[in-house]
Design a protein around this motif. Structure first.
Motif, PDB file in Angstrom:
ATOM      1  N   LEU A  44      40.332  35.449  39.542  1.00  0.00           N
ATOM      2  CA  LEU A  44      40.752  34.937  40.774  1.00  0.00           C
ATOM      3  C   LEU A  44      40.795  33.421  40.647  1.00  0.00           C
ATOM      4  O   LEU A  44      39.738  33.024  39.769  1.00  0.00           O
ATOM      5  N   ILE A  45      41.155  32.722  41.531  1.00  0.00           N
ATOM      6  CA  ILE A  45      41.299  31.225  41.638  1.00  0.00           C
ATOM      7  C   ILE A  45      39.937  30.974  42.840  1.00  0.00           C
ATOM      8  O   ILE A  45      40.138  31.192  43.873  1.00  0.00           O
ATOM      9  N   GLY A  46      38.880  30.617  42.317  1.00  0.00           N
ATOM     10  CA  GLY A  46      37.525  30.595  43.017  1.00  0.00           C
ATOM     11  C   GLY A  46      37.731  29.439  44.188  1.00  0.00           C
ATOM     12  O   GLY A  46      37.166  29.665  45.487  1.00  0.00           O
ATOM     13  N   ARG A  47      38.405  28.407  44.249  1.00  0.00           N
ATOM     14  CA  ARG A  47      38.477  27.307  45.423  1.00  0.00           C
ATOM     15  C   ARG A  47      39.433  27.817  46.249  1.00  0.00           C
ATOM     16  O   ARG A  47      39.338  27.113  47.208  1.00  0.00           O
ATOM     17  N   LEU A  48      40.145  28.818  45.895  1.00  0.00           N
ATOM     18  CA  LEU A  48      41.174  29.336  46.962  1.00  0.00           C
ATOM     19  C   LEU A  48      40.520  30.483  47.945  1.00  0.00           C
ATOM     20  O   LEU A  48      39.698  31.285  47.613  1.00  0.00           O
ATOM     21  N   ALA A  49      41.084  30.763  49.017  1.00  0.00           N
ATOM     22  CA  ALA A  49      40.843  31.679  50.116  1.00  0.00           C
ATOM     23  C   ALA A  49      41.065  33.036  49.480  1.00  0.00           C
ATOM     24  O   ALA A  49      42.017  33.303  48.738  1.00  0.00           O
ATOM     25  N   ALA A  50      40.324  34.169  49.902  1.00  0.00           N
ATOM     26  CA  ALA A  50      40.596  35.579  49.505  1.00  0.00           C
ATOM     27  C   ALA A  50      42.160  35.758  49.706  1.00  0.00           C
ATOM     28  O   ALA A  50      42.841  36.441  49.009  1.00  0.00           O
ATOM     29  N   LEU A  51      42.531  35.474  50.901  1.00  0.00           N
ATOM     30  CA  LEU A  51      43.920  35.729  51.249  1.00  0.00           C
ATOM     31  C   LEU A  51      44.874  35.103  50.409  1.00  0.00           C
ATOM     32  O   LEU A  51      46.093  35.724  50.051  1.00  0.00           O
ATOM     33  N   SER A  52      44.651  33.711  50.161  1.00  0.00           N
ATOM     34  CA  SER A  52      45.648  33.166  48.969  1.00  0.00           C
ATOM     35  C   SER A  52      45.628  33.667  47.705  1.00  0.00           C
ATOM     36  O   SER A  52      46.534  33.874  47.014  1.00  0.00           O
ATOM     37  N   ASN A  53      44.397  34.322  47.292  1.00  0.00           N
ATOM     38  CA  ASN A  53      44.326  35.056  45.884  1.00  0.00           C
ATOM     39  C   ASN A  53      45.075  36.410  46.136  1.00  0.00           C
ATOM     40  O   ASN A  53      45.963  36.636  45.175  1.00  0.00           O
ATOM     41  N   VAL A  54      45.090  36.971  47.040  1.00  0.00           N
ATOM     42  CA  VAL A  54      45.910  38.223  47.284  1.00  0.00           C
ATOM     43  C   VAL A  54      47.089  38.021  47.199  1.00  0.00           C
ATOM     44  O   VAL A  54      48.115  39.009  46.748  1.00  0.00           O
ATOM     45  N   LEU A  55      47.763  36.932  48.025  1.00  0.00           N
ATOM     46  CA  LEU A  55      49.172  36.567  48.147  1.00  0.00           C
ATOM     47  C   LEU A  55      49.634  36.523  46.738  1.00  0.00           C
ATOM     48  O   LEU A  55      50.999  36.706  46.475  1.00  0.00           O
TER      49      LEU A  55
END
Length: 287
Positions: free
Chosen positions: A94-105
Motif C-alpha cells: 500500500l502507499i502509506g501517505r495516501l488515505a485508505a480509500l485512495s489505496n482501494v481505488l
C-alpha cells in the motif's frame, strides 16, 4: 451440485534457466466460492504456483486455462484474467501517505485506459471502493492515512483493494504471516466469508497448520515443488502434516534468473519530488 472449475492447471511446471526446478508438473482445478489453502514450508513452491496463476511467472511446461477466456499463454487472455484477479500480499503493498480509500481505488485502474487513470476516477468507482471498505469493516477509516493504521487494518485495506477489482479469483501470498494470531484469524475469516458469499475462488498460501484447518475448504500440501497432499480441511491428518513439513525445503531461485513476465510496478513507498512527509492528511471527496 459441484460447480465447474473456473481455473485449471494441467501438467504445469517451472524450471529456471539455472536448472532449478521450482515446480514439478502439477494438475489442479479451482472452483467459484472455494477457499483453497496452499500449505507448506518456505521454499515449497507456494509463491511460484500463485504467480503462475496470475501470469507473473511463465510456466516452462503445461498450461493454465481460465474458464471463458482460454489458455493464459494466448494473446489478450492474460490482460483480461489479471483484471478479474485480485492479489493480497504479505507486506500490504500500500502507499502509506495516501488515505485508505485512495489505496482501494487503485483496484479500479484496470477498468480504465492509461490516459484515463491520469484523471480522478469516476464517482461510481469511488462508491465501489467505499463499499469494499465497508465489507472489511473500515468504512469509518476511509480518509485515514494508511501509515496510521494497525497491521491488521492495513491488511484489510489490501483485501478491500482486491475486492474493488470485482474479481472472480483472489490470490493471497502469506497474507497473515506478519500479523498477531488474533488479527490473522480476523483477516482470514473476513476474506473467506466474502469469497464464499460472493462466489469468488480464493487460493491462499499459508504455513500455519491451525489456520489452514480452521478456514480452508480444501488444502493442497506442497513440498519441494510438488503437491504431496490434496484433501478437505477435516481430512488433514498428522501423517499428512508430517509428510508436508518433514522434507527439507528446496533453495529459493534467484530473482535474477526468474522468468518473470514484465508488468507495471508501483513502489509502495514512492516519494514525490519536494514532498513534505508531514503534510496534512489526504482526503478523497465524493461529490
Amino acid at each position: 451440485m459441484i460447480e465447474e472449475a473456473m481455473l485449471h492447471i494441467t501438467g504445469m511446471g517451472v524450471t529456471y534457466p539455472n536448472g532449478v526446478q521450482a515446480l514439478k508438473p502439477i494438475t489442479l482445478a479451482f472452483r467459484p466460492g472455494e477457499f483453497v489453502v496452499l500449505l507448506g514450508r518456505s521454499g515449497a513452491g507456494k509463491s511460484t504456483l500463485l504467480r503462475c496463476l496470475n501470469g507473473l511467472v511463465a510456466p516452462t511446461e503445461g498450461e493454465v486455462r481460465v474458464d471463458g477466456l482460454g489458455r493464459l499463454s494466448e494473446p489478450g487472455v492474460l490482460r483480461h484474467h489479471r483484471r478479474r484477479t485480485g492479489m493480497v500480499f504479505q507486506h500490504h503493498h500500500l502507499i502509506g501517505r495516501l488515505a485508505a480509500l485512495s489505496n482501494v481505488l487503485t483496484g479500479r485502474l484496470g477498468y480504465h485506459s492509461p490516459w484515463r487513470t491520469l484523471l480522478p476516477l469516476p464517482r461510481a468507482d469511488r462508491l465501489v471502493a467505499l463499499e469494499c471498505l465497508d465489507h472489511v469493516g473500515l468504512k469509518d477509516r476511509a480518509l485515514t492515512r494508511v501509515d496510521e493504521l494497525s497491521g491488521g487494518q492495513r491488511q484489510r485495506v489490501g483485501v478491500a483493494r482486491a475486492l474493488a477489482q470485482e474479481p472472480a479469483l483472489i490470490l493471497a501470498d502469506e497474507p497473515v504471516a506478519s500479523l498477531d494470531p488474533e488479527s490473522a484469524a480476523e483477516v482470514l475469516k473476513q476474506l473467506r466469508d466474502i469469497c464464499t458469499a460472493d462466489g469468488i475462488a480464493a487460493v491462499v498460501s499459508l504455513h500455519q497448520v491451525d489456520l489452514a484447518r480452521r478456514f480452508a475448504d480444501r488444502i493442497v500440501g506442497m513440498a519441494n515443488g510438488s503437491v504431496v497432499a490434496e484433501v478437505a480441511s477435516g481430512e488433514l491428518s498428522k501423517a499428512l502434516v508430517d509428510e508436508i513439513y518433514r522434507a527439507p525445503a528446496a533453495p529459493a531461485p534467484s530473482p535474477a534468473v526468474s522468468r518473470i513476465r514484465p508488468g507495471p510496478a508501483v513502489s509502495a513507498q514512492a516519494k514525490l519530488p519536494g514532498e513534505n512527509p508531514k503534510a496534512k492528511k489526504p482526503g478523497v471527496l465524493i461529490p
